[in-house]
Design a protein around this motif. Structure first.
Motif, PDB file in Angstrom:
ATOM      1  N   THR A 268      85.923  41.356  31.823  1.00  0.00           N
ATOM      2  CA  THR A 268      87.319  41.712  31.881  1.00  0.00           C
ATOM      3  C   THR A 268      87.704  42.386  30.541  1.00  0.00           C
ATOM      4  OG1 THR A 268      89.642  40.391  32.199  1.00  0.00           O
ATOM      5  CG2 THR A 268      87.938  39.577  30.571  1.00  0.00           C
ATOM      6  N   ALA A 269      88.855  42.898  30.466  1.00  0.00           N
ATOM      7  CA  ALA A 269      89.274  43.279  29.257  1.00  0.00           C
ATOM      8  C   ALA A 269      89.772  42.294  28.150  1.00  0.00           C
ATOM      9  CB  ALA A 269      90.711  44.320  29.660  1.00  0.00           C
ATOM     10  N   ILE A 270      89.114  42.456  27.184  1.00  0.00           N
ATOM     11  CA  ILE A 270      89.548  41.326  26.043  1.00  0.00           C
ATOM     12  C   ILE A 270      90.268  41.905  24.980  1.00  0.00           C
ATOM     13  CG2 ILE A 270      88.360  39.736  24.406  1.00  0.00           C
ATOM     14  CD1 ILE A 270      85.863  39.608  26.297  1.00  0.00           C
ATOM     15  N   LEU A 271      91.148  41.401  24.396  1.00  0.00           N
ATOM     16  CA  LEU A 271      91.955  41.807  23.195  1.00  0.00           C
ATOM     17  C   LEU A 271      91.802  40.684  22.128  1.00  0.00           C
ATOM     18  CD1 LEU A 271      93.723  44.018  22.180  1.00  0.00           C
ATOM     19  CD2 LEU A 271      95.873  42.353  22.822  1.00  0.00           C
ATOM     20  N   ASP A 272      91.278  41.228  20.835  1.00  0.00           N
ATOM     21  CA  ASP A 272      91.061  40.228  19.658  1.00  0.00           C
ATOM     22  C   ASP A 272      92.083  40.781  18.654  1.00  0.00           C
ATOM     23  OD1 ASP A 272      90.064  38.603  17.742  1.00  0.00           O
ATOM     24  OD2 ASP A 272      87.988  39.769  17.608  1.00  0.00           O
ATOM     25  N   LEU A 273      93.247  39.917  18.424  1.00  0.00           N
ATOM     26  CA  LEU A 273      94.365  40.125  17.736  1.00  0.00           C
ATOM     27  C   LEU A 273      94.021  39.511  16.219  1.00  0.00           C
ATOM     28  CD1 LEU A 273      97.399  39.909  20.160  1.00  0.00           C
ATOM     29  CD2 LEU A 273      96.292  41.909  19.281  1.00  0.00           C
ATOM     30  N   GLY A 274      94.200  40.395  15.335  1.00  0.00           N
ATOM     31  CA  GLY A 274      94.073  40.092  13.972  1.00  0.00           C
ATOM     32  C   GLY A 274      92.664  39.814  13.694  1.00  0.00           C
ATOM     33  N   CYS A 275      91.655  40.681  14.152  1.00  0.00           N
ATOM     34  CA  CYS A 275      90.084  40.840  14.051  1.00  0.00           C
ATOM     35  C   CYS A 275      89.579  40.990  12.615  1.00  0.00           C
ATOM     36  CB  CYS A 275      89.605  41.932  15.068  1.00  0.00           C
ATOM     37  SG  CYS A 275      89.964  43.466  14.384  1.00  0.00           S
ATOM     38  N   GLY A 276      90.490  41.359  11.565  1.00  0.00           N
ATOM     39  CA  GLY A 276      89.775  41.397  10.329  1.00  0.00           C
ATOM     40  C   GLY A 276      88.735  42.555  10.372  1.00  0.00           C
TER      41      GLY A 276
ATOM     42  N   SER B 220      84.497  38.569  15.080  1.00  0.00           N
ATOM     43  CA  SER B 220      84.840  37.967  16.407  1.00  0.00           C
ATOM     44  C   SER B 220      84.678  39.103  17.520  1.00  0.00           C
ATOM     45  CB  SER B 220      86.139  37.218  16.426  1.00  0.00           C
ATOM     46  OG  SER B 220      87.081  38.136  15.917  1.00  0.00           O
ATOM     47  N   THR B 221      85.121  40.290  17.533  1.00  0.00           N
ATOM     48  CA  THR B 221      85.241  41.152  18.371  1.00  0.00           C
ATOM     49  C   THR B 221      83.708  41.488  18.652  1.00  0.00           C
ATOM     50  OG1 THR B 221      87.116  42.049  16.997  1.00  0.00           O
ATOM     51  CG2 THR B 221      86.074  43.629  19.056  1.00  0.00           C
ATOM     52  N   VAL B 222      82.959  41.724  17.539  1.00  0.00           N
ATOM     53  CA  VAL B 222      81.585  42.138  17.791  1.00  0.00           C
ATOM     54  C   VAL B 222      80.795  41.069  18.584  1.00  0.00           C
ATOM     55  CG1 VAL B 222      79.129  42.934  16.886  1.00  0.00           C
ATOM     56  CG2 VAL B 222      81.486  43.922  16.260  1.00  0.00           C
ATOM     57  N   THR B 223      81.256  39.870  18.178  1.00  0.00           N
ATOM     58  CA  THR B 223      80.416  38.700  18.784  1.00  0.00           C
ATOM     59  C   THR B 223      80.669  38.576  20.332  1.00  0.00           C
ATOM     60  OG1 THR B 223      80.358  37.557  16.744  1.00  0.00           O
ATOM     61  CG2 THR B 223      79.966  36.297  18.583  1.00  0.00           C
ATOM     62  N   LEU B 224      81.879  38.679  20.655  1.00  0.00           N
ATOM     63  CA  LEU B 224      82.085  38.621  22.057  1.00  0.00           C
ATOM     64  C   LEU B 224      81.722  39.884  22.834  1.00  0.00           C
ATOM     65  CD1 LEU B 224      86.114  37.776  21.595  1.00  0.00           C
ATOM     66  CD2 LEU B 224      84.507  36.533  22.621  1.00  0.00           C
ATOM     67  N   GLY B 225      81.917  41.266  22.263  1.00  0.00           N
ATOM     68  CA  GLY B 225      81.080  42.165  22.767  1.00  0.00           C
ATOM     69  C   GLY B 225      79.453  42.167  23.169  1.00  0.00           C
ATOM     70  N   LYS B 226      78.939  41.436  22.223  1.00  0.00           N
ATOM     71  CA  LYS B 226      77.553  41.318  22.477  1.00  0.00           C
ATOM     72  C   LYS B 226      77.186  39.994  23.556  1.00  0.00           C
ATOM     73  CE  LYS B 226      75.700  42.532  17.758  1.00  0.00           C
ATOM     74  NZ  LYS B 226      75.014  41.754  16.455  1.00  0.00           N
ATOM     75  N   ALA B 227      78.020  39.109  23.473  1.00  0.00           N
ATOM     76  CA  ALA B 227      77.898  38.072  24.505  1.00  0.00           C
ATOM     77  C   ALA B 227      78.155  38.342  25.780  1.00  0.00           C
ATOM     78  CB  ALA B 227      78.615  36.711  23.902  1.00  0.00           C
ATOM     79  N   PHE B 228      79.173  39.236  26.102  1.00  0.00           N
ATOM     80  CA  PHE B 228      79.777  39.419  27.281  1.00  0.00           C
ATOM     81  C   PHE B 228      79.832  40.969  27.522  1.00  0.00           C
ATOM     82  CE2 PHE B 228      81.773  35.492  25.668  1.00  0.00           C
ATOM     83  CZ  PHE B 228      81.103  34.582  26.725  1.00  0.00           C
ATOM     84  N   PRO B 229      78.455  41.506  27.738  1.00  0.00           N
ATOM     85  CA  PRO B 229      78.491  42.906  27.839  1.00  0.00           C
ATOM     86  C   PRO B 229      79.019  43.630  29.192  1.00  0.00           C
ATOM     87  CG  PRO B 229      76.442  41.947  28.441  1.00  0.00           C
ATOM     88  CD  PRO B 229      77.175  40.865  27.857  1.00  0.00           C
ATOM     89  N   SER B 230      79.582  42.785  29.917  1.00  0.00           N
ATOM     90  CA  SER B 230      80.373  43.424  31.289  1.00  0.00           C
ATOM     91  C   SER B 230      81.788  43.448  30.890  1.00  0.00           C
ATOM     92  CB  SER B 230      80.109  42.411  32.381  1.00  0.00           C
ATOM     93  OG  SER B 230      78.844  42.396  32.951  1.00  0.00           O
TER      94      SER B 230
END
Length: 358
Positions: free
Chosen positions: A175-183, A187-197
């Motif tokens: 799905t398309a994920i939006l990480d707001l206030g990501c600094g 957190s963005t990279v962690t989500l990208g690695k954990a959920f490559p689809s």
């Protein structure tokens, strides 16, 4: 309220000020790496041995060790005729590694000194500035980010995402994920690695943070954008199946506008996870139901940072760190969300809202 004599009040103030001084000694011990040196060897060592191991000046180390001994943080062993210092094993994990709670808040405070402190003082004046801009806290936020990023990398997926099977499956399927206030993008990279689809877009208002985030990863499913979370591009409407916000909403100028924007850019049935600070709404209920030491830290943090950065903007609401569960839920529902679950973790000063776009 129990009767308190002038002498008793004076004694209580003395304890508060002494604890504040001890707190600064703890912050120095962490930031200098002194605790990390002590944690490597439980055997008592001289100040010179400790200084050499940490590549520090002995005289400074000895003085700080003395302060920490008086605070009963570090122990002193003089049985061999000289003074040797050690850190008991049960204290080392918090002081050398730490967790995202009490120590994180404390580490932030010294970096709010100097220029930032003076700017906040000016805000109290009727004819003073409304607030303080985000970029004034760049150094302070860098200190906190180093610690919170480690927590996010290690705990975001197992402790925050995985407890919700529906959300975990959604992210695994893509799905398309939006990480707001990501600094800086942990957190963005962690989500990208954990959920490559899934695809993950990290958004922050500070250009320097986004520039740093872009340099930290080459993941093809991760993108970083400089944008105001409360004023997202029009063509993002109905695009995101999952929105994540960590310790972000209460700092915003207009949390109500932010939440409405989040609702707009989500897909029907999309999930929003809001991780924020544990508190109730209002001093009376916090005084009655919350841990007073924790609340004292949070309100101080709010006075120095969270409230001024919100009030800096025209129309800023300045809700502060302790906007609380009652007001949070009211504003989340007013934006159109259904709140499926709220998890309170007073020990870690955390609150998680699991929300759905209806």
């Amino acid at each position: 309220m129990a009767e308190e004599s002038s002498a008793e009040f004076q004694a209580r103030i003395k304890t508060i000020v002494a604890n504040a001084c001890s707190g600064f000694s703890i912050f120095l011990g962490h930031e200098t790496g002194l605790f990390a040196v002590l944690a490597k060897d439980e055997q008592p060592r001289t100040s010179q041995e400790i200084a050499d191991a940490g590549n520090m000046k002995e005289r400074y180390v000895r003085e700080l060790l003395a302060a920490l001994v008086m605070s009963r943080i570090v122990e002193l062993d003089s049985s061999a005729g000289d003074e040797r210092y050690f850190l008991p094993a049960h204290r080392a994990p918090l002081l050398a590694e730490g967790e995202a709670s009490t120590l994180d808040i404390g580490l932030f405070l010294p970096w709010c000194g100097g220029g930032v402190y003076k700017r906040v003082l000016e805000c109290f004046k009727k004819d003073g500035p409304r607030g303080v801009p985000y970029d004034a806290y760049e150094e302070a936020m860098g200190v906190v980010s180093k610690r919170t990023e480690k927590i996010l990398r290690n705990q975001l997926v197992p402790n925050t995402i995985n407890p919700y099977p529906e959300l975990k499956e959604k992210l695994e399927n893509g799905t398309a994920i939006l990480d707001l206030g990501c600094g800086h993008g942990a957190s963005t990279v962690t989500l990208g690695k954990a959920f490559p689809s899934s695809t993950v877009k990290g958004v922050d208002i500070l250009e320097r943070s986004i520039a740093s985030a872009r340099q930290a990863t080459e993941l093809k499913n991760v993108e970083f954008v400089v944008a105001d979370a409360a004023d997202l591009p029009e063509d993002w409407s109905g695009r995101y199946g999952f929105v994540f916000m960590n310790d972000t909403v209460h700092d915003m100028a207009r949390p109500d506008t932010l939440l409405s924007e989040v609702y707009r850019v989500m897909t029907p049935g999309g999930i929003c996870l809001i991780c924020d600070i544990f508190s109730h709404s209002g001093g009376k209920v916090n005084l009655e139901k919350s841990n007073l030491e924790s609340m004292s830290m949070l309100y101080t943090m709010s006075t120095l940072h969270c409230m001024p950065v919100s009030l800096h903007f025209d129309g800023g609401m300045g809700l502060g760190t302790c906007w609380g569960r009652e007001l949070s839920e009211k504003m989340i529902r007013a934006a159109g969300f259904e709140i499926s679950k709220v998890i309170e973790d007073p020990e870690r000063l955390a609150m998680v809202y699991y929300c759905r776009k209806q």
